[in-house]
Design a protein around this motif. Structure first.
Motif, PDB file in Angstrom:
ATOM      1  N   ALA A 187       0.847  -1.195   0.000  1.00  0.00           N
ATOM      2  CA  ALA A 187       0.000   0.000   0.000  1.00  0.00           C
ATOM      3  C   ALA A 187       0.878   1.238   0.000  1.00  0.00           C
ATOM      4  O   ALA A 187       1.692   1.424   0.902  1.00  0.00           O
ATOM      5  N   ASP A 188       0.703   2.070  -1.010  1.00  0.00           N
ATOM      6  CA  ASP A 188       1.465   3.314  -1.098  1.00  0.00           C
ATOM      7  C   ASP A 188       0.659   4.523  -0.655  1.00  0.00           C
ATOM      8  O   ASP A 188       1.220   5.593  -0.426  1.00  0.00           O
ATOM      9  N   THR A 189      -0.646   4.377  -0.548  1.00  0.00           N
ATOM     10  CA  THR A 189      -1.512   5.467  -0.095  1.00  0.00           C
ATOM     11  C   THR A 189      -2.435   4.944   0.997  1.00  0.00           C
ATOM     12  O   THR A 189      -2.653   3.735   1.128  1.00  0.00           O
ATOM     13  N   ASN A 190      -3.001   5.876   1.760  1.00  0.00           N
ATOM     14  CA  ASN A 190      -3.940   5.484   2.806  1.00  0.00           C
ATOM     15  C   ASN A 190      -5.166   4.789   2.220  1.00  0.00           C
ATOM     16  O   ASN A 190      -5.692   3.830   2.802  1.00  0.00           O
ATOM     17  N   GLU A 191      -5.617   5.271   1.087  1.00  0.00           N
ATOM     18  CA  GLU A 191      -6.801   4.685   0.455  1.00  0.00           C
ATOM     19  C   GLU A 191      -6.518   3.251   0.003  1.00  0.00           C
ATOM     20  O   GLU A 191      -7.361   2.358   0.169  1.00  0.00           O
ATOM     21  N   GLU A 192      -5.330   3.026  -0.558  1.00  0.00           N
ATOM     22  CA  GLU A 192      -4.951   1.668  -0.943  1.00  0.00           C
ATOM     23  C   GLU A 192      -4.874   0.767   0.287  1.00  0.00           C
ATOM     24  O   GLU A 192      -5.311  -0.390   0.240  1.00  0.00           O
ATOM     25  N   MET A 193      -4.338   1.295   1.362  1.00  0.00           N
ATOM     26  CA  MET A 193      -4.207   0.494   2.573  1.00  0.00           C
ATOM     27  C   MET A 193      -5.572   0.098   3.121  1.00  0.00           C
ATOM     28  O   MET A 193      -5.780  -1.043   3.537  1.00  0.00           O
ATOM     29  N   GLN A 194      -6.521   1.026   3.112  1.00  0.00           N
ATOM     30  CA  GLN A 194      -7.871   0.713   3.582  1.00  0.00           C
ATOM     31  C   GLN A 194      -8.490  -0.397   2.735  1.00  0.00           C
ATOM     32  O   GLN A 194      -9.081  -1.346   3.259  1.00  0.00           O
ATOM     33  N   GLU A 195      -8.329  -0.290   1.431  1.00  0.00           N
ATOM     34  CA  GLU A 195      -8.878  -1.295   0.527  1.00  0.00           C
ATOM     35  C   GLU A 195      -8.221  -2.659   0.756  1.00  0.00           C
ATOM     36  O   GLU A 195      -8.904  -3.694   0.813  1.00  0.00           O
TER      37      GLU A 195
END
Length: 308
Positions: A187-195
């Motif tokens: 995950a490179d972004t917070n949104e990617e990490m949430q997903e």
């Protein structure tokens, strides 16, 4: 003790002494203080007579999952949820290599001195458990009681348990998909990490169909991919071997673990229990990594232990 840590202690003490007299650092709500290097934050829920300090994991998940999960305890205890450096609203260290679990242990001591506590009732889950265990080893006289829930035991290799779970679950239509996403987690972004977290959560539970929706209800914070990536890197640079110093823990300790936890396993919990003469071990059946979601007995056991 490093020079920077001594300076942080001195700064936080001076900040505490200069605070307005009508400001209560132990009142319910969000609080922050400066170490001179970082802004650290904590949130207090509950009004019970005993203060419990709960260390939030350092990899960026935020405090809401555990403060919501432990909410049934708020009627009996005042619980302080300490958000580590790098996880908002706490600030990032200037040097990303200061995101290690060892640095977070030092932050707990800064918190103790800031609050002018002689000793603490400490609780930690997962990596939060690793941090409070490290604190109990380094500062044994400052820990009154220690609660470890599905805790990470850094320095203990139990990859065999994870492999065993993976092999058993790989062909399951729910677990198999989660395992595939877990093995390629990035995950490179917070949104990617949430997903990605949403995708892999089923692997953390014994009963994912029932438990994952309950878990998602508790996760109100946007996770921090920066904290995830930099704590991993910092811990690789400055590894912690908690397994070597278990005999340094003096506090009465409760270890709770789910039988179906492939990450912070029963074997790791048994290893910690064997190394701490003042500990008791509770193994919960049909529970994964977030024991209180799947078994109310978890919170009942914790409440009884803290009340004794």
């Amino acid at each position: 003790m490093s020079a920077s840590f001594r300076a942080a202690i001195a700064y936080s003490n001076s900040t505490r002494e200069s605070a307005h007299s009508d400001t209560d650092p132990l009142s319910p709500g969000l609080h922050s203080f400066s170490t001179g290097y970082n802004k650290l934050t904590y949130t207090i829920f509950g009004t019970g007579p005993s203060l419990v300090v709960c260390q939030v994991p350092g990899w960026g998940i935020g405090p809401s999952y555990i403060s919501n999960g432990l909410a049934p305890l708020h009627g009996s205890f005042k619980i302080l949820y300490f958000t580590p450096r790098g996880t908002p609203p706490s600030s990032r260290p200037l040097d990303a290599l200061e995101m290690s679990s060892k640095h977070m242990v030092e932050d707990l001591e800064i918190l103790r001195q800031y609050l002018e506590l002689g000793s603490m009732l400490l609780l930690g889950h997962s990596n939060g458990g690793s941090i409070v265990l490290g604190y109990a080893q380094q500062y044994p006289s400052h820990v009154e009681k220690l609660v470890l829930i599905d805790h990470e035991l850094q320095g203990f290799d139990d990859s065999a348990t994870y492999i065993e779970f993976a092999m058993k679950r790989k062909d399951d239509h729910i677990y198999g998909t989660a395992l595939e996403r877990l093995q390629s987690f990035k995950a490179d972004t917070n949104e990617e990490m949430q997903e990605r977290l949403n995708d892999i959560l089923p692997f953390y539970f014994a009963n994912p169909t029932e438990s994952v929706p309950k878990m998602l209800e508790t996760m109100e914070d946007m996770p921090s991919s920066w904290a995830l990536n930099h704590q991993r890197a910092a811990d690789r640079e400055r590894p912690t071997y908690l397994v070597d110093d278990l005999n340094k823990v003096e506090a009465k300790t409760l270890i709770v673990v789910g039988r179906d936890d492939p990450f912070c396993s029963v074997k790791a919990a048994e290893k910690a229990h064997a190394g701490m003469t003042t500990s008791e071990l509770v193994i919960l059946e049909d529970c994964g990594h977030f024991a209180w979601i799947e078994n109310r007995e978890c919170l009942d056991v914790v409440s009884r232990f803290l009340s004794e």
